[in-house]
Design a protein around this motif. Sequence first.
Motif, PDB file in Angstrom:
ATOM      1  N   LYS A  44      -5.020   6.827  -3.220  1.00 55.83           N
ATOM      2  CA  LYS A  44      -6.023   5.764  -3.297  1.00 55.83           C
ATOM      3  C   LYS A  44      -6.452   5.584  -4.737  1.00 55.83           C
ATOM      4  O   LYS A  44      -6.450   6.543  -5.515  1.00 55.83           O
ATOM      5  CB  LYS A  44      -7.246   6.154  -2.447  1.00 55.83           C
ATOM      6  CG  LYS A  44      -8.089   4.992  -1.959  1.00 55.83           C
ATOM      7  CD  LYS A  44      -9.235   5.461  -1.089  1.00 55.83           C
ATOM      8  CE  LYS A  44     -10.490   5.711  -1.925  1.00 55.83           C
ATOM      9  NZ  LYS A  44     -11.672   5.990  -1.105  1.00 55.83           N
ATOM     10  N   GLY A  45      -6.818   4.375  -5.103  1.00 54.81           N
ATOM     11  CA  GLY A  45      -7.322   4.129  -6.437  1.00 54.81           C
ATOM     12  C   GLY A  45      -8.418   3.080  -6.430  1.00 54.81           C
ATOM     13  O   GLY A  45      -8.462   2.222  -5.548  1.00 54.81           O
ATOM     14  N   ALA A  71      -6.514  -1.329  -7.607  1.00 54.66           N
ATOM     15  CA  ALA A  71      -6.911  -2.058  -6.393  1.00 54.66           C
ATOM     16  C   ALA A  71      -8.004  -3.086  -6.679  1.00 54.66           C
ATOM     17  O   ALA A  71      -8.982  -3.188  -5.944  1.00 54.66           O
ATOM     18  CB  ALA A  71      -7.353  -1.072  -5.305  1.00 54.66           C
TER      19      ALA A  71
ATOM     20  N   MET B  83      -2.601  -3.287  -1.187  1.00 50.68           N
ATOM     21  CA  MET B  83      -3.176  -3.803  -2.446  1.00 50.68           C
ATOM     22  C   MET B  83      -4.624  -3.349  -2.607  1.00 50.68           C
ATOM     23  O   MET B  83      -5.103  -3.155  -3.720  1.00 50.68           O
ATOM     24  CB  MET B  83      -3.140  -5.343  -2.473  1.00 50.68           C
ATOM     25  CG  MET B  83      -1.812  -5.966  -2.820  1.00 50.68           C
ATOM     26  SD  MET B  83      -1.252  -5.708  -4.532  1.00 50.68           S
ATOM     27  CE  MET B  83      -2.367  -6.785  -5.459  1.00 50.68           C
ATOM     28  N   THR B  85      -5.734  -0.568  -1.554  1.00 47.79           N
ATOM     29  CA  THR B  85      -5.783   0.899  -1.560  1.00 47.79           C
ATOM     30  C   THR B  85      -5.201   1.465  -2.853  1.00 47.79           C
ATOM     31  O   THR B  85      -5.866   2.196  -3.590  1.00 47.79           O
ATOM     32  CB  THR B  85      -4.977   1.449  -0.360  1.00 47.79           C
ATOM     33  OG1 THR B  85      -5.428   0.785   0.824  1.00 47.79           O
ATOM     34  CG2 THR B  85      -5.174   2.954  -0.225  1.00 47.79           C
ATOM     35  N   LEU B  86      -3.937   1.111  -3.127  1.00 44.69           N
ATOM     36  CA  LEU B  86      -3.256   1.697  -4.281  1.00 44.69           C
ATOM     37  C   LEU B  86      -1.935   0.971  -4.521  1.00 44.69           C
ATOM     38  O   LEU B  86      -1.200   0.695  -3.585  1.00 44.69           O
ATOM     39  CB  LEU B  86      -2.953   3.176  -3.999  1.00 44.69           C
ATOM     40  CG  LEU B  86      -2.265   3.952  -5.133  1.00 44.69           C
ATOM     41  CD1 LEU B  86      -3.209   4.144  -6.313  1.00 44.69           C
ATOM     42  CD2 LEU B  86      -1.782   5.318  -4.636  1.00 44.69           C
ATOM     43  N   CYS B  87      -1.679   0.681  -5.781  1.00 48.34           N
ATOM     44  CA  CYS B  87      -0.384   0.126  -6.169  1.00 48.34           C
ATOM     45  C   CYS B  87       0.053   0.869  -7.422  1.00 48.34           C
ATOM     46  O   CYS B  87      -0.386   0.541  -8.520  1.00 48.34           O
ATOM     47  CB  CYS B  87      -0.520  -1.370  -6.442  1.00 48.34           C
ATOM     48  SG  CYS B  87       1.044  -2.125  -6.954  1.00 48.34           S
ATOM     49  N   THR B  88       0.871   1.891  -7.244  1.00 48.55           N
ATOM     50  CA  THR B  88       1.306   2.614  -8.424  1.00 48.55           C
ATOM     51  C   THR B  88       2.760   3.042  -8.295  1.00 48.55           C
ATOM     52  O   THR B  88       3.437   2.692  -7.327  1.00 48.55           O
ATOM     53  CB  THR B  88       0.360   3.790  -8.751  1.00 48.55           C
ATOM     54  OG1 THR B  88       0.652   4.273 -10.067  1.00 48.55           O
ATOM     55  CG2 THR B  88       0.524   4.934  -7.751  1.00 48.55           C
ATOM     56  N   HIS B  89       3.235   3.770  -9.290  1.00 50.55           N
ATOM     57  CA  HIS B  89       4.666   3.985  -9.466  1.00 50.55           C
ATOM     58  C   HIS B  89       5.163   5.310  -8.872  1.00 50.55           C
ATOM     59  O   HIS B  89       4.382   6.078  -8.297  1.00 50.55           O
ATOM     60  CB  HIS B  89       5.006   3.900 -10.951  1.00 50.55           C
ATOM     61  CG  HIS B  89       4.186   4.842 -11.780  1.00 50.55           C
ATOM     62  ND1 HIS B  89       4.489   6.172 -11.892  1.00 50.55           N
ATOM     63  CD2 HIS B  89       3.045   4.653 -12.486  1.00 50.55           C
ATOM     64  CE1 HIS B  89       3.586   6.754 -12.667  1.00 50.55           C
ATOM     65  NE2 HIS B  89       2.703   5.851 -13.041  1.00 50.55           N
ATOM     66  N   ASN B 316       7.098   0.650  -5.888  1.00 47.76           N
ATOM     67  CA  ASN B 316       5.639   0.876  -5.894  1.00 47.76           C
ATOM     68  C   ASN B 316       5.110   0.759  -4.458  1.00 47.76           C
ATOM     69  O   ASN B 316       5.779   0.258  -3.567  1.00 47.76           O
ATOM     70  CB  ASN B 316       4.917  -0.047  -6.900  1.00 47.76           C
ATOM     71  CG  ASN B 316       4.704  -1.466  -6.404  1.00 47.76           C
ATOM     72  OD1 ASN B 316       4.373  -1.709  -5.242  1.00 47.76           O
ATOM     73  ND2 ASN B 316       4.905  -2.426  -7.292  1.00 47.76           N
TER      74      ASN B 316
END
Lengths: 441, 441
Positions: A44-45, A71, B83, B85-89, B316
């Motif tokens: 989560k971010g 987010a 989107m 919550t988290l969108c990372t690599h 991602n």
Amino acid sequence: MVNAFNPATAEGLAHETRQMIDKRMRLLGPAYRLFYQTPVQVVKGSGVLLWDAEGNEYLDAYNNVVSIGHAHPRVAAAVHEQMQTLCTHTRYLQPGILKYAEQLLATFGGAVGVAGHVMFTCTGSEANDLALRIALHHTGKRGIIVTEEAYHGNSHLTAGFSPSLGISSPLGTWVRQVPAPDSYRFSPEELGRKMAADVQVQIDDLQRHGDGLAAFIVDSMFSSDGVYGHPTSLLAPVAEVVRKAGGLFIADEVQSGFGRTGEKLWGFQRHGIDPDIVTMGKPMGNGFPVAAIAVRSEVVAGFGSSMRYFNTFGGNNVAIAAAQATLDVIQEEDLVRKSGRIGRLLREGIAQLASQFEIIGDVRGSGLYTGVELVSDRALKTPNAAAATAVVNGLRQRRVLISATGNHANILKIRPPLVFGEQHVDRFLTELEYVFRRLPK
Amino acid sequence: MVNAFNPATAEGLAHETRQMIDKRMRLLGPAYRLFYQTPVQVVKGSGVLLWDAEGNEYLDAYNNVVSIGHAHPRVAAAVHEQMQTLCTHTRYLQPGILKYAEQLLATFGGAVGVAGHVMFTCTGSEANDLALRIALHHTGKRGIIVTEEAYHGNSHLTAGFSPSLGISSPLGTWVRQVPAPDSYRFSPEELGRKMAADVQVQIDDLQRHGDGLAAFIVDSMFSSDGVYGHPTSLLAPVAEVVRKAGGLFIADEVQSGFGRTGEKLWGFQRHGIDPDIVTMGKPMGNGFPVAAIAVRSEVVAGFGSSMRYFNTFGGNNVAIAAAQATLDVIQEEDLVRKSGRIGRLLREGIAQLASQFEIIGDVRGSGLYTGVELVSDRALKTPNAAAATAVVNGLRQRRVLISATGNHANILKIRPPLVFGEQHVDRFLTELEYVFRRLPK
């Protein structure tokens, strides 16, 4: 890769983490790398914070893609609205892409801003690949000059001029390197003379080999070379010798663009140059895959009329919605100026730590892009890669995320989202001091 | 490009459309193309329907990217949740990508399915570029064989083996072409012998020039060659000669994958072959930019350990969420079988029209991928490009969207989302008959 997880040290990890790493190796194969000696499972971010599967909070001082914060609700909302409406390609007429392209072009100034075009791709690699295809076509030459540890992409062409991928990854025979402007070891006056002269030597060599010069491509923050934000008087003389040789000047803004330098929206603008092509990516859609080039119209005229370019997902409605929301937030919230101030605070704080910790050789950067060079001997400026690894992993144990870079792997790379605040600087400095204090002597 | 809007015919367009086209040319430049003599401004989509800015409804019989239907609520919801919550690599651990990779690998069978890896990119071009980088590294050779009018991507490398981009776009000197299996002009027996023999001739030539064979790459539906779904006995003998020469067989499933052929999830499975690398893209995330390769583990072992691969947006969290929702819908709703039945209905309907319209030379395809070859003389099978252009633009005026393809630009390309239903077939056939009836004699 600096700061990659090493499977040989997996023994000490939690059972579940080891299992996930094994499964990952089985499913994704050996080309994938993880960060940190103890990899992080983020779930989560929000803003500059991340959380792992156990609910632990991390301070994100590394991720430049989510530049307006993890987010971000405005990007999420824009993407959602568009996903529910339409997601299609650029062979139909659409006003959204034109509105965005116009707003974007207005930010560049110079020849690109006055009469340039925007072409959309999905990734920075695609943008650099396209920029070079256009440069090769326009100049009829094939030589490419980059900095010593440059990274410009993962396609066959761009990997071929990305020396930072390591010696196993072959450079093109038509690729030449010049040293990055090591502002820690050379004086600004020396660097000013040096870089243009170095480029000229490589131009001569390319001509001697019959390749000629198609383009000089550069990230003006020299991210993978070691983060050199100054002096900013370097690139104008380089642009001059490049133009004189008939080559194009390509500003790779994938890292330094969209406000990262805290002074201008674009890194090249700090150097007062007028590039022929600008490439951009990473933070453009705050994580949504969208990238682009902006190019002087004369440069793309021949390519465009004889070759066409179509990228199925490039510039689709949803990508544009994400990019539009991101650019709006950067402009409306004045994030360039704000992040510039926070970046200075951060570097001042680290510079103060340098009075306590001899290991800190140099603190440099611009905006929220900071490099901290660690050395084993201040007088000799001897790179200390082991310390950089220890600090990066020590911070990770304190739940602060950064990485390291440079051809000696001794430079801390600190590059948080642009919404980093004063309280985050405080937390970062507290943890950094904690880690420095416990470094093995 | 077949079916591109021609600015020379812009005179007759509505003022607002002309203005938007001018603005587009100014902002996006000359490399962008529009569909149709009267370009369409689409603003909304749902299922197989699209709407323009004036609220007119269109039947979409062309867009294969949104394969489970425009603005699919399940994909929109999955993307939205992720989107927020988290969108990372992929340098952090994440379970989602592993779940998806496992589910995807299970669909391939063969060596890739049993012990293969998935590597994520953002576009089909990136997938093909990566596949070839791996093939070049693994084989140590550089020759690439493709079909005569193949299209495999827009990167420098992939454009270099995409002859369909036209004669202005140079092929690599190490690229060789073989004729596509023209099932309209050759008997299945002839084609069976022909293709493997043609490939062998090109292998010999590559070896004669010191390049050797790295890979044969093919779209098993031969989309840009003219849509040839049969015979399916072709590619096994080709794979045999390719393997014998030490080359890799790469199945480019960007067009033919994810159920497009209505028989198997993957086009290569119809030919009973076991590829070394499978590449995929377009419909993978129903419009969200996500693509991938699946590769036999031995093939990527050297590349992976010595070269690493990182794609910032590739794999991602949000891309995976979109891909997961799309694959789930295809599997749960049995779209391969269903679209296979609808495709047969569609081709039967068009074949019936052939009794009225001499111009219809051949109706072919598999699943919801249909090619209709238009000819000016049935006995001589003379390609009729003018008729194809007239039908494509005539249908557009009736608000039915298709396109055309083939090296003679005379083949209608009909390729709707997989959720095309019987009522849509009826509407399509009605409009097609209407347009055929009014063709200039």
